[in-house]
Design a protein around this motif. Structure first.
Motif, PDB file in Angstrom:
ATOM      1  N   ASP A   1       0.833  -1.212   0.000  1.00 24.55           N
ATOM      2  CA  ASP A   1       0.000   0.000   0.000  1.00 24.55           C
ATOM      3  C   ASP A   1       0.862   1.255   0.000  1.00 24.55           C
ATOM      4  O   ASP A   1       0.586   2.216  -0.713  1.00 24.55           O
ATOM      5  CB  ASP A   1      -0.923   0.029   1.223  1.00 24.55           C
TER       6      ASP A   1
ATOM      7  N   SER B   1       2.635   1.711  -3.415  1.00 20.08           N
ATOM      8  CA  SER B   1       1.715   1.953  -4.530  1.00 20.08           C
ATOM      9  C   SER B   1       1.218   3.394  -4.561  1.00 20.08           C
ATOM     10  O   SER B   1       0.606   3.818  -5.532  1.00 20.08           O
ATOM     11  CB  SER B   1       0.528   0.990  -4.475  1.00 20.08           C
ATOM     12  N   ALA B   2       1.521   4.157  -3.522  1.00 22.74           N
ATOM     13  CA  ALA B   2       1.149   5.575  -3.515  1.00 22.74           C
ATOM     14  C   ALA B   2       1.989   6.382  -4.504  1.00 22.74           C
ATOM     15  O   ALA B   2       1.608   7.474  -4.913  1.00 22.74           O
ATOM     16  CB  ALA B   2       1.301   6.152  -2.108  1.00 22.74           C
TER      17      ALA B   2
ATOM     18  N   HIS C   1      -3.037   5.127 -15.111  1.00 23.79           N
ATOM     19  CA  HIS C   1      -3.486   6.514 -15.231  1.00 23.79           C
ATOM     20  C   HIS C   1      -2.722   7.207 -16.348  1.00 23.79           C
ATOM     21  O   HIS C   1      -1.623   6.782 -16.708  1.00 23.79           O
ATOM     22  CB  HIS C   1      -3.217   7.288 -13.919  1.00 23.79           C
TER      23      HIS C   1
ATOM     24  N   ARG D   1       1.308   3.941 -13.386  1.00 25.87           N
ATOM     25  CA  ARG D   1       0.525   3.078 -12.492  1.00 25.87           C
ATOM     26  C   ARG D   1       0.648   3.633 -11.085  1.00 25.87           C
ATOM     27  O   ARG D   1       1.748   3.914 -10.598  1.00 25.87           O
ATOM     28  CB  ARG D   1       1.050   1.643 -12.554  1.00 25.87           C
ATOM     29  N   ARG D   2      -0.496   3.778 -10.443  1.00 26.10           N
ATOM     30  CA  ARG D   2      -0.533   4.269  -9.066  1.00 26.10           C
ATOM     31  C   ARG D   2      -1.736   3.641  -8.377  1.00 26.10           C
ATOM     32  O   ARG D   2      -2.812   3.563  -8.974  1.00 26.10           O
ATOM     33  CB  ARG D   2      -0.656   5.786  -9.016  1.00 26.10           C
ATOM     34  N   ALA D   3      -1.538   3.193  -7.154  1.00 24.31           N
ATOM     35  CA  ALA D   3      -2.601   2.582  -6.355  1.00 24.31           C
ATOM     36  C   ALA D   3      -3.274   1.438  -7.103  1.00 24.31           C
ATOM     37  O   ALA D   3      -4.492   1.279  -7.073  1.00 24.31           O
ATOM     38  CB  ALA D   3      -3.618   3.647  -5.923  1.00 24.31           C
ATOM     39  N   GLY D   4      -2.456   0.651  -7.836  1.00 24.12           N
ATOM     40  CA  GLY D   4      -2.980  -0.534  -8.500  1.00 24.12           C
ATOM     41  C   GLY D   4      -3.753  -0.285  -9.784  1.00 24.12           C
ATOM     42  O   GLY D   4      -4.351  -1.204 -10.332  1.00 24.12           O
ATOM     43  N   ARG D   5      -3.735   0.950 -10.294  1.00 26.70           N
ATOM     44  CA  ARG D   5      -4.484   1.274 -11.512  1.00 26.70           C
ATOM     45  C   ARG D   5      -3.606   2.067 -12.484  1.00 26.70           C
ATOM     46  O   ARG D   5      -2.680   2.750 -12.077  1.00 26.70           O
ATOM     47  CB  ARG D   5      -5.710   2.117 -11.185  1.00 26.70           C
TER      48      ARG D   5
END
Length: 160
Positions: free
Chosen positions: A7, A10-11, A157, A151-155
């Protein structure tokens, strides 16, 4: 601790690449976000992949690969190369303009923002990943434009 660690890291937004390898039998590829520049003189990059995966095995065996830096418009392609049980990289780029790298024969995506052909200098196993340090042999001509895919927070962008 593992979930909290994932977590926390991933920020941070990271660039999205597709790493490809031509192993003489087939074309292998995977979406990789653990890619970075290590040195400008000589040009050296690092790529980190899961040690227990086929990609680590093939990169170690072949000793060369291509890195394709994806644009935000290539989000679907990133998903294809990240899927479990994915087929040959040749099938994944079917219908996408691409060519083979001059130095590595690995697949280079014409729509990438940039591409690098690399030769492994050394690798280090750290925890559950193998980090490959590789000299940049060439910068294939590609024609992608626009913002980078991140990629950020699992997605995925659209980057700046």
């Amino acid at each position: 601790m593992t979930d909290q660690y994932l977590d926390a890291v991933s920020a941070m937004a990271t660039g999205v690449t597709v790493v490809t390898v031509a192993d003489g039998r087939d074309d292998i590829g995977a979406t990789v976000t653990a890619f970075g520049s290590v040195s400008a003189d000589p040009p050296v990059v690092s790529v980190s992949v899961g040690s227990d995966g086929y990609m680590a095995e093939v990169i170690e065996e072949v000793g060369a690969f291509a890195v394709n830096v994806l644009s935000a418009s290539q989000k679907v392609l990133a998903g294809r190369f990240a899927a479990e049980g994915r087929p040959s990289a040749r099938l994944l780029v079917s219908g996408q303009p691409h060519h083979r790298g001059e130095h590595t024969r690995a697949l280079v995506l014409d729509g990438a923002l940039s591409a690098l052909e690399c030769s492994v200098l050394r690798h280090v196993v750290i925890g559950d990943h193998t980090v490959f340090f590789a000299e940049v042999l060439g910068l294939p001509v590609v024609s992608g434009s626009g913002p980078a895919l991140v990629r950020r927070a699992g997605r995925y962008h659209k980057g700046p």
